[in-house]
Design a protein around this motif. Sequence first.
Motif, PDB file in Angstrom:
ATOM      1  N   UNK A  24       0.855  -1.184   0.000  1.00  0.00           N
ATOM      2  CA  UNK A  24       0.000   0.000   0.000  1.00  0.00           C
ATOM      3  C   UNK A  24       0.889   1.230   0.000  1.00  0.00           C
ATOM      4  N   UNK A  25       0.436   2.283  -0.673  1.00  0.00           N
ATOM      5  CA  UNK A  25       1.219   3.509  -0.769  1.00  0.00           C
ATOM      6  C   UNK A  25       1.085   4.391   0.462  1.00  0.00           C
ATOM      7  N   UNK A  26       0.113   4.135   1.325  1.00  0.00           N
ATOM      8  CA  UNK A  26      -0.179   4.943   2.519  1.00  0.00           C
ATOM      9  C   UNK A  26      -0.464   6.395   2.129  1.00  0.00           C
ATOM     10  N   UNK A  27      -1.495   6.550   1.328  1.00  0.00           N
ATOM     11  CA  UNK A  27      -1.947   7.882   0.924  1.00  0.00           C
ATOM     12  C   UNK A  27      -2.411   8.681   2.144  1.00  0.00           C
ATOM     13  N   UNK A  28      -2.218   9.990   2.147  1.00  0.00           N
ATOM     14  CA  UNK A  28      -2.698  10.813   3.266  1.00  0.00           C
ATOM     15  C   UNK A  28      -4.222  10.867   3.374  1.00  0.00           C
ATOM     16  N   UNK A  57      -4.706   0.640  10.408  1.00  0.00           N
ATOM     17  CA  UNK A  57      -5.942  -0.103  10.162  1.00  0.00           C
ATOM     18  C   UNK A  57      -6.751   0.502   9.017  1.00  0.00           C
ATOM     19  N   UNK A  58      -6.437   1.721   8.614  1.00  0.00           N
ATOM     20  CA  UNK A  58      -7.126   2.356   7.490  1.00  0.00           C
ATOM     21  C   UNK A  58      -6.565   1.912   6.141  1.00  0.00           C
ATOM     22  N   UNK A 196     -13.550  -0.474   5.380  1.00  0.00           N
ATOM     23  CA  UNK A 196     -14.089  -1.522   4.495  1.00  0.00           C
ATOM     24  C   UNK A 196     -14.792  -2.619   5.288  1.00  0.00           C
ATOM     25  N   UNK A 197     -15.532  -2.218   6.312  1.00  0.00           N
ATOM     26  CA  UNK A 197     -16.220  -3.159   7.187  1.00  0.00           C
ATOM     27  C   UNK A 197     -17.711  -3.138   6.855  1.00  0.00           C
ATOM     28  N   UNK A 198     -18.200  -4.194   6.205  1.00  0.00           N
ATOM     29  CA  UNK A 198     -19.597  -4.250   5.779  1.00  0.00           C
ATOM     30  C   UNK A 198     -20.500  -4.996   6.754  1.00  0.00           C
ATOM     31  N   UNK A 199     -20.005  -5.309   7.956  1.00  0.00           N
ATOM     32  CA  UNK A 199     -20.828  -6.026   8.927  1.00  0.00           C
ATOM     33  C   UNK A 199     -22.038  -5.172   9.287  1.00  0.00           C
ATOM     34  N   UNK A 200     -23.227  -5.736   9.120  1.00  0.00           N
ATOM     35  CA  UNK A 200     -24.465  -4.958   9.227  1.00  0.00           C
ATOM     36  C   UNK A 200     -24.777  -4.500  10.641  1.00  0.00           C
ATOM     37  N   UNK A 201     -24.153  -5.092  11.653  1.00  0.00           N
ATOM     38  CA  UNK A 201     -24.446  -4.665  13.029  1.00  0.00           C
ATOM     39  C   UNK A 201     -24.012  -3.227  13.278  1.00  0.00           C
ATOM     40  N   UNK A 202     -23.192  -2.656  12.387  1.00  0.00           N
ATOM     41  CA  UNK A 202     -22.675  -1.299  12.597  1.00  0.00           C
ATOM     42  C   UNK A 202     -23.482  -0.219  11.878  1.00  0.00           C
ATOM     43  N   UNK A 221     -15.228  -2.367  17.468  1.00  0.00           N
ATOM     44  CA  UNK A 221     -14.127  -2.568  18.407  1.00  0.00           C
ATOM     45  C   UNK A 221     -12.902  -1.735  18.058  1.00  0.00           C
ATOM     46  N   UNK A 222     -12.451  -1.724  16.786  1.00  0.00           N
ATOM     47  CA  UNK A 222     -11.302  -0.893  16.442  1.00  0.00           C
ATOM     48  C   UNK A 222     -11.517   0.589  16.730  1.00  0.00           C
ATOM     49  N   UNK A 223     -12.750   1.072  16.608  1.00  0.00           N
ATOM     50  CA  UNK A 223     -13.011   2.480  16.923  1.00  0.00           C
ATOM     51  C   UNK A 223     -12.813   2.749  18.401  1.00  0.00           C
ATOM     52  N   UNK A 224     -13.217   1.814  19.259  1.00  0.00           N
ATOM     53  CA  UNK A 224     -12.983   1.974  20.696  1.00  0.00           C
ATOM     54  C   UNK A 224     -11.484   2.015  20.999  1.00  0.00           C
ATOM     55  N   UNK A 225     -10.719   1.156  20.327  1.00  0.00           N
ATOM     56  CA  UNK A 225      -9.275   1.129  20.554  1.00  0.00           C
ATOM     57  C   UNK A 225      -8.636   2.438  20.100  1.00  0.00           C
TER      58      UNK A 225
END
Length: 289
Positions: A24-28, A57-58, A196-202, A221-225
């Motif tokens: 990945x290029x790690x775009x800003x 994680x992004x 890129x999280x398509x889990x419908x619970x969110x 969970x990652x947002x809490x972290x």
Amino acid sequence: MPIAPNGLGPYVESWSPGTVTDDDLLSPAPAAALSALLDQREPVAADGDPLPPLWHWLYFLRWPAQRELGEDGHPRHGHFLPPLPDRQRMFAGGRCEIAEPLRLGERAQRVSSLTSVTTKQGTTGELLFVTVRSEYRQQGRTRLVEEQDIVYRSGRSAGRHPAELDTAAVPHAPDAWQLPLRPDPTLLFRFSALTANAHRIHYDAPYARGEEGYPDLVVHGPLLVLAMLELARREAPSRTVGSVSYRLRRPAFAGEHLLACGTPSDHGAALRIATPREDRHATAEVSFA
């Protein structure tokens, strides 16, 4: 498909996924988007700047074709997804050692491998614990090493969730570092898109309530972290995080008042996410380099 007589073990006896390498290029741009989500006036990092801890994680995201998603929004198949029937996934925790921060605008490489697969008996049935180790490299050097612990079950569990939420109650804590949060459906939708999280619970409240048994949309969970790590970034901007370990304990839900709390020490900080009904939805330990 029925569960094997000997439990979950037989399903993964011959499961041995190989190492995977991604670039990945790690775009800003993703870092700027998360900065906006966190209500920062300007991006916290630009081209050439160090990426805050765990903001990688992004990046290195996978976008499967729509036909490859299950009813819950998760991919039906994946390189590190164990071959369990009616598989349910939970992000349990992890650890990250940071020799050098990743820098935006530079190409990076991630090398991921399966570290361990174990079964344990939980209060709601048998669980499969999968740990994946990833090394992140830039300019020929390993910058950070991360392990993530993912827990799987076969079939659904009612869990232990409140039937209703008191969204008016506000948590209070004595911790020196505090950051109040109140995730709403818009914020959760934006974070789902960023990761890129398509889990419908969110983002699909009728699904979260009717199919999964939650009282409302579930905060990632990652947002809490990342919210906990914001305490170290904002309150100790001159310190460099050398390592972080984190654990996700109880889900938090849209509309609740959350409080990211931190108690600093000479060498690091103890962090947590609290609500009026729970002192430790998530916890983390940060060590400064």
